[in-house]
Scaffold this motif. Structure first.
Motif, PDB file in Angstrom:
ATOM      1  N   LEU A   1      54.729  17.021  72.000  1.00  0.00           N
ATOM      2  CA  LEU A   1      56.042  17.268  71.401  1.00  0.00           C
ATOM      3  C   LEU A   1      56.713  15.963  70.996  1.00  0.00           C
ATOM      4  N   ILE A   2      56.678  14.963  71.867  1.00  0.00           N
ATOM      5  CA  ILE A   2      57.281  13.664  71.539  1.00  0.00           C
ATOM      6  C   ILE A   2      56.601  13.054  70.314  1.00  0.00           C
ATOM      7  N   ALA A   3      55.267  13.194  70.264  1.00  0.00           N
ATOM      8  CA  ALA A   3      54.508  12.573  69.177  1.00  0.00           C
ATOM      9  C   ALA A   3      54.752  13.254  67.837  1.00  0.00           C
ATOM     10  N   TRP A   4      54.659  14.599  67.801  1.00  0.00           N
ATOM     11  CA  TRP A   4      54.633  15.280  66.506  1.00  0.00           C
ATOM     12  C   TRP A   4      55.986  15.829  66.062  1.00  0.00           C
ATOM     13  N   ILE A   5      56.854  16.173  66.995  1.00  0.00           N
ATOM     14  CA  ILE A   5      58.216  16.548  66.610  1.00  0.00           C
ATOM     15  C   ILE A   5      59.070  15.289  66.454  1.00  0.00           C
ATOM     16  N   GLY A   6      58.834  14.296  67.322  1.00  0.00           N
ATOM     17  CA  GLY A   6      59.663  13.097  67.334  1.00  0.00           C
ATOM     18  C   GLY A   6      59.184  11.981  66.445  1.00  0.00           C
ATOM     19  N   THR A   7      58.249  11.170  66.925  1.00  0.00           N
ATOM     20  CA  THR A   7      57.897   9.925  66.241  1.00  0.00           C
ATOM     21  C   THR A   7      57.240  10.147  64.880  1.00  0.00           C
ATOM     22  N   THR A   8      56.421  11.175  64.745  1.00  0.00           N
ATOM     23  CA  THR A   8      55.777  11.423  63.443  1.00  0.00           C
ATOM     24  C   THR A   8      56.811  11.784  62.381  1.00  0.00           C
TER      25      THR A   8
ATOM     26  N   ALA B   1      70.671   7.871  60.902  1.00  0.00           N
ATOM     27  CA  ALA B   1      71.234   7.840  62.257  1.00  0.00           C
ATOM     28  C   ALA B   1      71.513   9.249  62.766  1.00  0.00           C
ATOM     29  N   VAL B   2      72.115  10.083  61.894  1.00  0.00           N
ATOM     30  CA  VAL B   2      72.400  11.470  62.288  1.00  0.00           C
ATOM     31  C   VAL B   2      71.101  12.222  62.571  1.00  0.00           C
ATOM     32  N   TYR B   3      70.132  12.064  61.684  1.00  0.00           N
ATOM     33  CA  TYR B   3      68.848  12.749  61.856  1.00  0.00           C
ATOM     34  C   TYR B   3      68.161  12.316  63.154  1.00  0.00           C
ATOM     35  N   THR B   4      68.252  11.017  63.467  1.00  0.00           N
ATOM     36  CA  THR B   4      67.616  10.515  64.690  1.00  0.00           C
ATOM     37  C   THR B   4      68.236  11.147  65.931  1.00  0.00           C
ATOM     38  N   VAL B   5      69.563  11.280  65.934  1.00  0.00           N
ATOM     39  CA  VAL B   5      70.244  11.908  67.079  1.00  0.00           C
ATOM     40  C   VAL B   5      69.844  13.375  67.214  1.00  0.00           C
ATOM     41  N   VAL B   6      69.882  14.112  66.096  1.00  0.00           N
ATOM     42  CA  VAL B   6      69.515  15.539  66.129  1.00  0.00           C
ATOM     43  C   VAL B   6      68.053  15.707  66.535  1.00  0.00           C
ATOM     44  N   LEU B   7      67.191  14.856  65.983  1.00  0.00           N
ATOM     45  CA  LEU B   7      65.768  14.923  66.317  1.00  0.00           C
ATOM     46  C   LEU B   7      65.547  14.657  67.815  1.00  0.00           C
ATOM     47  N   THR B   8      66.276  13.710  68.367  1.00  0.00           N
ATOM     48  CA  THR B   8      66.155  13.403  69.794  1.00  0.00           C
ATOM     49  C   THR B   8      66.570  14.600  70.646  1.00  0.00           C
ATOM     50  N   LEU B   9      67.641  15.289  70.229  1.00  0.00           N
ATOM     51  CA  LEU B   9      68.078  16.474  70.963  1.00  0.00           C
ATOM     52  C   LEU B   9      67.014  17.565  70.943  1.00  0.00           C
ATOM     53  N   PHE B  10      66.415  17.783  69.776  1.00  0.00           N
ATOM     54  CA  PHE B  10      65.331  18.773  69.684  1.00  0.00           C
ATOM     55  C   PHE B  10      64.189  18.412  70.629  1.00  0.00           C
TER      56      PHE B  10
END
Length: 661
Positions: A426-433, A629-638
């Motif tokens: 999840l961290i790899a493919w939802i987050g960093t990718t 910045a907004v996308y990074t915050v929302v992505l981190t929450l997901f």
């Protein structure tokens, strides 16, 4: 004169016959029910008069809902409304989990209106009327046995008249507990009178819901004291919330295994004895409801790669285990296993099986006395011709091998590796990718002139994201193979899609190491190939995660799909916004957008040649940074929410446990 007498004689005979018929219609058997009806409790009135199908105007009440072993209690038969008389009756206490087993013993009443019956060669385990005189109630004294724990239901046949009687009137369940149990028990099942519904609206049932609910399932009694209990989900024994439940009791040379399913729709429940916590080379006991009764089978599981459970020493032409004739149960033994109790009520499977100390299957000997074994508990919704189907309801191995004769608390094997696999993916493919692709596609003309570790800032962060993705994916891929010990047997494309995604992920950085120079003729081919591989892997990974929600071992809630859908929607909207502003930015440099030229990792017009030569950031740079910045915050929450769901799975049980504490 003679002819007149001849004419009146037939009339007299007819009147006498009619009078006799009218007498029999209000008579019950004067000596009570015969022992030939112990099983059916069905009176043989009038050559086969059927029992009434209306709501019984009588009720069976007990003086307590819970009693100790060996304790006596009062059982009453009363009319509804009170005062309604009846002539005959028959009463038995039966095991709620095995309705054919008659439990306990009645004592004779002082008024002589009760006669004891010896059913199944057991003295006084049933009671009937001693005389047919009308009575408005009947009181009996019943004593629970010293060697029984569980629930009993009093079943009665009550005859209002010769041709009007009701069979199988149940009481509320009565719990039989240990003699040393000290608790405050409900003392009666007597309820206020409620008028019955109109005649003809009652549909007879084999068992009615309890009038007074008892919260504790008797199966949990003595867990950790006289029997070793093991249930799924792991940790469910403590709060008595198991969906699959088993218990082991050892009495001398006899090893007794109990199993119960808490899931309606289960096609089987099975318990395996294994040398490890993996499937393969195991002795399995299966309890399967078939044609309204529970059958027993013994199976032997083969290991990978073709996992299967084969029934041993089963003749297809022989009768199945636990055959019923009428309501009498005959137990057959299969491979040193004996089904002693069973029931299939309201979709819940229950069985009790005895095994000898030594069992040999497929040339392998299972010595239950001298060896230690892992417990494997499983249940599923499907059956095969000669075996059970996949354990899609649940499966849990014990965390350690145990001596079956030692009573202990048992936990499931650790799911740490399984949870780490899910969290890393999840961290790899939802987050960093997701973040890395965004940087490479839309930020080549942002932070112009600023570098990080000697590389353009967008490229440095893109590379960090992709290195993290590659590292987590390879680690997670290795972890899951260590956890499962081979290829997954579950009928789900998750494993295949995950392997394809991992393979593409493995190749991507290798190709990047050998990418041609920016001026090389083959550079556009590399750009398109790298772009295609990255996006294909990302799309496949999201689809793979959706399929992971359906995996039995993952124990993920179905509503996790909606969180994944929310991520996809947000991700697509952000891409659309960046694309729209990118096209708007390009118009300021040129009015002709007919040529879409792809350059280094070129995924968008913003990366064309003249833009790369620019000394300043492309238009809307501040907007791109703010949206990032907004996308990074929302992505981190997901990512955080999804990882918590995976790590704390099954999340519903975890939440309920936290609430109760």
């Amino acid at each position: 004169m003679l002819s007149k007498r001849r004419r009146t004689l037939p009339l007299i005979i007819l009147l006498i016959a009619l009078q006799m018929i009218s007498w029999t219609s209000i008579m019950s058997l004067p000596q009570g029910a015969p022992e030939s009806v112990c099983d059916t409790m069905l009176p043989f009135h009038g050559g086969g008069i059927p029992p009434a199908s209306s709501l019984p105007p009588y009720r069976i009440e007990t003086s307590s809902l819970v009693i100790r072993q060996g304790q006596a209690m009062r059982v009453d038969i009363i009319g509804v409304p009170p005062g309604l008389s009846f002539g005959g009756f028959m009463v038995q206490a039966r095991n709620r989990n095995s309705p054919h087993q008659i439990i306990g013993q009645f004592n004779s009443s002082l008024d002589g209106r009760v006669k004891l019956m010896n059913c199944e060669n057991s003295v006084g385990n049933s009671a009937t009327h001693a005389n047919p005189t009308p009575k408005q109630s009947a009181s009996l004294e019943w004593q629970s046995p010293l060697d029984f724990l569980g629930e009993v239901v009093f079943n009665a046949t009550v005859a209002q008249a010769y041709d009007s009687f009701w069979v199988g009137i149940p009481s509320s369940p009565v719990q039989v507990v240990r003699r040393d149990t000290n608790s405050n028990y409900p003392q009666t099942t007597r309820l206020p009178y409620v008028p019955p519904p109109p005649r003809g609206s009652y549909a007879p049932k084999t068992e009615t819901p309890s009038m007074v609910e008892i919260s504790d399932d008797p199966f949990y009694f003595e867990c950790g004291r006289s029997k070793t209990c093991f249930g799924w989900p792991d940790g469910c024994i403590g709060d008595k919330s198991c969906k699959l439940l088993s218990a082991i009791i050892v009495r001398g040379d006899v090893y007794e295994f109990e199993m119960k399913s808490g899931s309606i729709g289960a096609a089987y429940i099975a318990l395996g004895l294994s040398n490890d916590n993996k499937m393969g080379d195991d002795l399995v006991t299966e309890c399967i409801p078939q044609n309204g009764k529970v059958n027993l089978y013994t199976s032997y599981t083969s290991g990978g790669p073709n996992y299967a459970a084969k029934r041993t020493n089963v003749n297809k032409n022989s009768p199945p285990m636990n055959i019923e004739f009428g309501v009498k149960t005959y137990t057959y033994a299969q491979n040193n296993a004996r089904l002693t109790q069973s029931s299939f009520i309201d979709g819940v499977i229950y069985c009790k099986v005895q095994r000898d100390m030594l069992t040999e299957v497929q040339g392998k000997q299972f010595d239950l006395s001298n060896n230690k074994y892992h417990i494997l508990l499983a249940s599923g919704t499907s059956l095969k011709e000669d075996s059970v189907g996949y354990h899609d309801i649940g499966r849990l191995p014990s965390d350690k091998p145990i001596n079956l004769a030692v009573v202990q608390n048992l936990s499931g094997s650790s799911t740490l590796l399984l949870r780490l696999h899910g969290a890393f993916m999840l961290i790899a493919w939802i987050g960093t990718t997701s973040l890395g692709i965004l940087l490479a596609r839309y930020f080549k003309q942002t932070w112009v002139g600023k570098q990080l570790c000697g590389k353009d800032k967008w490229f440095a962060w893109h590379r960090v994201c992709m290195v993290v993705t590659w590292s987590l994916t390879m680690t997670a891929f290795i972890i899951i193979f260590v956890e499962i010990g081979g290829w997954s047997t579950e009928r789900n494309p998750h494993a295949i899609l995950g392997t394809i995604t991992t393979a593409i992920c493995f190749i991507q950085p290798i190709g990047a190491l050998f990418r041609p120079a920016p001026t090389s003729k083959s550079r556009p081919i590399f750009n398109w190939t790298h772009w295609l591989g990255g996006n294909l892997a990302h799309i496949l990974s999201i689809v793979t995660i959706f399929f992971a929600v359906q995996l039995t071992k993952a124990e993920l809630p179905e509503w996790m799909d909606w969180i994944l859908v929310g991520f996809v929607v947000v991700h697509v909207i952000v891409h659309l916004i960046y694309s729209i502003f990118g096209f708007s930015s390009d118009r300021q440099y040129s009015q002709q957008l007919n040529v879409f030229q792809m350059s280094d990792l070129g995924h968008h017009n913003m990366s064309n040649g003249h833009r790369m030569d620019s000394k300043t950031d492309a238009p809307y740079a501040s907007f791109r940074k703010g949206l990032l910045a907004v996308y990074t915050v929302v992505l981190t929450l997901f990512v955080v929410v999804l990882v918590l769901i995976v790590v704390l799975a099954p999340i519903e049980e975890t939440i309920n446990t936290l609430k109760s504490n």
